[in-house]
Scaffold this active site. Sequence first.
Site, PDB file in Angstrom:
ATOM      1  N   LYS A 168       0.845  -1.204   0.000  1.00  0.00           N
ATOM      2  CA  LYS A 168       0.000   0.000   0.000  1.00  0.00           C
ATOM      3  C   LYS A 168       0.877   1.250   0.000  1.00  0.00           C
ATOM      4  O   LYS A 168       1.480   1.611   0.995  1.00  0.00           O
ATOM      5  CB  LYS A 168      -0.914   0.016   1.238  1.00  0.00           C
ATOM      6  CG  LYS A 168      -2.026   1.039   1.090  1.00  0.00           C
ATOM      7  CD  LYS A 168      -2.598   1.508   2.394  1.00  0.00           C
ATOM      8  CE  LYS A 168      -1.750   2.524   3.086  1.00  0.00           C
ATOM      9  NZ  LYS A 168      -1.495   3.768   2.318  1.00  0.00           N
ATOM     10  N   SER A 220       5.830   7.618   9.777  1.00  0.00           N
ATOM     11  CA  SER A 220       6.091   8.446  10.953  1.00  0.00           C
ATOM     12  C   SER A 220       5.952   7.631  12.244  1.00  0.00           C
ATOM     13  O   SER A 220       5.264   6.612  12.286  1.00  0.00           O
ATOM     14  CB  SER A 220       5.103   9.612  10.982  1.00  0.00           C
ATOM     15  OG  SER A 220       3.790   9.101  11.090  1.00  0.00           O
ATOM     16  N   THR A 221       6.582   8.130  13.283  1.00  0.00           N
ATOM     17  CA  THR A 221       6.508   7.457  14.594  1.00  0.00           C
ATOM     18  C   THR A 221       5.067   7.451  15.104  1.00  0.00           C
ATOM     19  O   THR A 221       4.602   6.452  15.668  1.00  0.00           O
ATOM     20  CB  THR A 221       7.447   8.160  15.586  1.00  0.00           C
ATOM     21  OG1 THR A 221       8.787   8.029  15.078  1.00  0.00           O
ATOM     22  CG2 THR A 221       7.385   7.545  16.973  1.00  0.00           C
ATOM     23  N   GLY A 224       3.335   4.790  13.346  1.00  0.00           N
ATOM     24  CA  GLY A 224       3.953   3.533  13.787  1.00  0.00           C
ATOM     25  C   GLY A 224       3.368   3.041  15.104  1.00  0.00           C
ATOM     26  O   GLY A 224       3.176   1.837  15.309  1.00  0.00           O
ATOM     27  N   CYS A 275      14.266  10.123   6.050  1.00  0.00           N
ATOM     28  CA  CYS A 275      14.271   9.736   7.459  1.00  0.00           C
ATOM     29  C   CYS A 275      15.656   9.903   8.067  1.00  0.00           C
ATOM     30  O   CYS A 275      15.799  10.308   9.207  1.00  0.00           O
ATOM     31  CB  CYS A 275      13.778   8.300   7.609  1.00  0.00           C
ATOM     32  SG  CYS A 275      14.713   7.114   6.627  1.00  0.00           S
ATOM     33  N   GLU A 371      11.188  16.530  14.339  1.00  0.00           N
ATOM     34  CA  GLU A 371      11.622  16.164  12.988  1.00  0.00           C
ATOM     35  C   GLU A 371      10.979  17.131  11.997  1.00  0.00           C
ATOM     36  O   GLU A 371       9.781  17.052  11.736  1.00  0.00           O
ATOM     37  CB  GLU A 371      11.181  14.718  12.682  1.00  0.00           C
ATOM     38  CG  GLU A 371      11.659  14.246  11.331  1.00  0.00           C
ATOM     39  CD  GLU A 371      11.133  12.860  10.936  1.00  0.00           C
ATOM     40  OE1 GLU A 371       9.978  12.537  11.248  1.00  0.00           O
ATOM     41  OE2 GLU A 371      11.905  12.121  10.295  1.00  0.00           O
TER      42      GLU A 371
HETATM   43  P1  NAD Z   1       2.850   8.499   7.586  1.00  0.00           P
HETATM   44  O1  NAD Z   1       3.087   7.783   8.861  1.00  0.00           O
HETATM   45  O2  NAD Z   1       1.920   9.643   7.583  1.00  0.00           O
HETATM   46  O3  NAD Z   1       2.338   7.515   6.460  1.00  0.00           O
HETATM   47  C1  NAD Z   1       3.040   6.351   6.109  1.00  0.00           C
HETATM   48  C2  NAD Z   1       2.079   5.332   5.535  1.00  0.00           C
HETATM   49  O4  NAD Z   1       1.184   4.897   6.566  1.00  0.00           O
HETATM   50  C3  NAD Z   1       1.188   5.843   4.402  1.00  0.00           C
HETATM   51  O5  NAD Z   1       1.088   4.831   3.425  1.00  0.00           O
HETATM   52  C4  NAD Z   1      -0.143   6.059   5.094  1.00  0.00           C
HETATM   53  O6  NAD Z   1      -1.249   5.973   4.209  1.00  0.00           O
HETATM   54  C5  NAD Z   1      -0.164   4.921   6.084  1.00  0.00           C
HETATM   55  N1  NAD Z   1      -1.079   5.097   7.214  1.00  0.00           N
HETATM   56  C6  NAD Z   1      -1.726   6.200   7.620  1.00  0.00           C
HETATM   57  N2  NAD Z   1      -2.466   5.940   8.728  1.00  0.00           N
HETATM   58  C7  NAD Z   1      -2.281   4.629   9.014  1.00  0.00           C
HETATM   59  C8  NAD Z   1      -2.749   3.763  10.054  1.00  0.00           C
HETATM   60  N3  NAD Z   1      -3.554   4.193  11.020  1.00  0.00           N
HETATM   61  N4  NAD Z   1      -2.318   2.490  10.048  1.00  0.00           N
HETATM   62  C9  NAD Z   1      -1.491   2.033   9.114  1.00  0.00           C
HETATM   63  N5  NAD Z   1      -1.002   2.802   8.100  1.00  0.00           N
HETATM   64  C10 NAD Z   1      -1.391   4.089   8.064  1.00  0.00           C
HETATM   65  O7  NAD Z   1       4.304   8.913   7.097  1.00  0.00           O
HETATM   66  P2  NAD Z   1       4.680   9.844   5.881  1.00  0.00           P
HETATM   67  O8  NAD Z   1       4.320  11.242   6.278  1.00  0.00           O
HETATM   68  O9  NAD Z   1       4.171   9.259   4.610  1.00  0.00           O
HETATM   69  O10 NAD Z   1       6.284   9.661   5.855  1.00  0.00           O
HETATM   70  C11 NAD Z   1       7.134  10.503   6.564  1.00  0.00           C
HETATM   71  C12 NAD Z   1       7.648   9.823   7.818  1.00  0.00           C
HETATM   72  O11 NAD Z   1       8.217   8.563   7.497  1.00  0.00           O
HETATM   73  C13 NAD Z   1       8.759  10.590   8.484  1.00  0.00           C
HETATM   74  O12 NAD Z   1       8.578  10.585   9.891  1.00  0.00           O
HETATM   75  C14 NAD Z   1      10.014   9.810   8.136  1.00  0.00           C
HETATM   76  O13 NAD Z   1      11.087   9.986   9.020  1.00  0.00           O
HETATM   77  C15 NAD Z   1       9.489   8.426   8.109  1.00  0.00           C
HETATM   78  N6  NAD Z   1      10.341   7.550   7.308  1.00  0.00           N
HETATM   79  C16 NAD Z   1      11.081   6.609   7.944  1.00  0.00           C
HETATM   80  C17 NAD Z   1      11.941   5.800   7.234  1.00  0.00           C
HETATM   81  C18 NAD Z   1      12.769   4.750   7.920  1.00  0.00           C
HETATM   82  O14 NAD Z   1      13.225   3.849   7.242  1.00  0.00           O
HETATM   83  N7  NAD Z   1      12.969   4.797   9.193  1.00  0.00           N
HETATM   84  C19 NAD Z   1      12.037   5.945   5.856  1.00  0.00           C
HETATM   85  C20 NAD Z   1      11.264   6.917   5.225  1.00  0.00           C
HETATM   86  C21 NAD Z   1      10.405   7.711   5.978  1.00  0.00           C
END
Ligand code: NAD
Length: 467
Positions: A168, A220-221, A224, A275, A371
């Site tokens: 997804k 994002s955390t 997560g 990230c 962040e």
């Molecule tokens: P996000 O957490 O908003 O979204 C990530 C994904 O999760 C999307 O596909 C979103 O649709 C999905 N999502 C949304 N709500 C959900 C839920 N309740 N349950 C399950 N999935 C859900 O993150 P973002 O804004 O797309 O990405 C940016 C963040 O990702 C930053 O904090 C960045 O640091 C982090 N990131 C981490 C890594 C790593 O490897 N550690 C790599 C890239 C990005």
Amino acid sequence: MDDYRLLIGGALVPGDMTMDVINPATEEVLAVCPRGSEAQLDAAVAAAKAAFPAWSRRSMQERRDLLLKLADAIEAKLESFARLLTQEQGKPLSESTAEIVYTSAFIRYLASLELESKLIEDNDNRRVEMRRRPLGVVGAIIPWNFPVLIVAFKMPLALLAGNTIVIKPAPTTPLTTLKLGELCAEIFPAGVINVITDQNDLGGKLTAHPDIAKISFTGSTETGKKVMASAASSIKRITLELGGNDAAIVLPDADPKTIAPGIFGAAMMNAGQVCLAVKRVYAHSSIYEELCAELARLADEAIVDDGLAQGAQIGPLQNKMQYEKVKGFLDDARAAGTIIAGGDVVDRPGYFIRPTIVRDVTDGTRIVDEEQFGPILPVIRYDDAEDALERANASPWGLGGSVWGRDRDTAYDIATRMDSGTVWINKHLDFGPNIPFGGAKQSGIGVEFAEEGLHEFTQVQIINEAR
Ligand code: NAD
């Protein structure tokens, strides 16, 4: 306009709904994209479940061969994929091209790994063997900053180990992933790989789904934490790659001119939406002025433009929500320190923000403690390296970090005491599929890449035989 389809059970199908995908460099609609419904998500999971028994019985070599075919197919589409990625994600074409090249390289390397059984004991009394079995259906949830590469962090290992997958992408960057799905439809048996899109409404359904055995999540955390809570309902396995607030500690013996480009590049790649970007710099008083001046010079020189424009080095923020968030950080930076480069949005359509360097700023402010995920870099002055280390480690995150200096022993000593999953010395943001990658503290759980990453897509099984 090109046509996009979901991949469910081997068929390329329209979504039950549609959604607009915006080009962040123009704010215009780039494509009308299928949007999956809950019923389509269920169908994708059911297809993956049905495909699992046959797929998991295939030999690793057969699974590997198909992954290698996919790597070839992606390479053959390099130019069109890179262009589409820039249009939906915003990053300069050179970075998109690198992302697609890395995607096939990751698939190639990860497909080459082996899963070996281990003989723990073999004697007159008993024979004990440890095997690794696939888990079942994996849900892969992808963010918008590296929409294609992050699929290649997860999918090859999941499939090589014998699992099937539902992927997804993020709502604002689904297009290149759907094109990847088209290639998968030609290569893999029906149901082994499924691609579904949403408007941030299906991620939670995927993590709660009883037929999903594991969630591999990058994002994002904050999200997560929701994934972790939801996965508890059926004791799903989880790998979480989350946010970070990477510190770069610059020691007094570092040469500011030499190191500034490395720090600047690692802070501003993908407009800071990485990230593992450098998100705060701790610079010793003795080199503080010179380092700030060098970073400001690089920021002033950087070319901010549509990623498709020749020479563009920094593209727009990926989406409006992030753009507004980063503008909020700019306001905070203005109040908390002195902006010596950038500090403004660019007066044109698109979510452009000039690379910004903030000095005379310290911990306890949003721009340092949170962040920012955008092109703003705070530079914090320190006098004692132990104090800088303590402040770097005070963060709830622990993804990456770096130490910069000429004396290797001093830099190494500090590196080993940083509370981060990866620490670099005299560089930042260097990684590869053979190097395990994961976050400490609230930056995640588990690792990706290498054998350690492959193991996370398996269940240990002990066969203990009487003699
Ligand atoms: P996000 O957490 O908003 O979204 C990530 C994904 O999760 C999307 O596909 C979103 O649709 C999905 N999502 C949304 N709500 C959900 C839920 N309740 N349950 C399950 N999935 C859900 O993150 P973002 O804004 O797309 O990405 C940016 C963040 O990702 C930053 O904090 C960045 O640091 C982090 N990131 C981490 C890594 C790593 O490897 N550690 C790599 C890239 C990005």
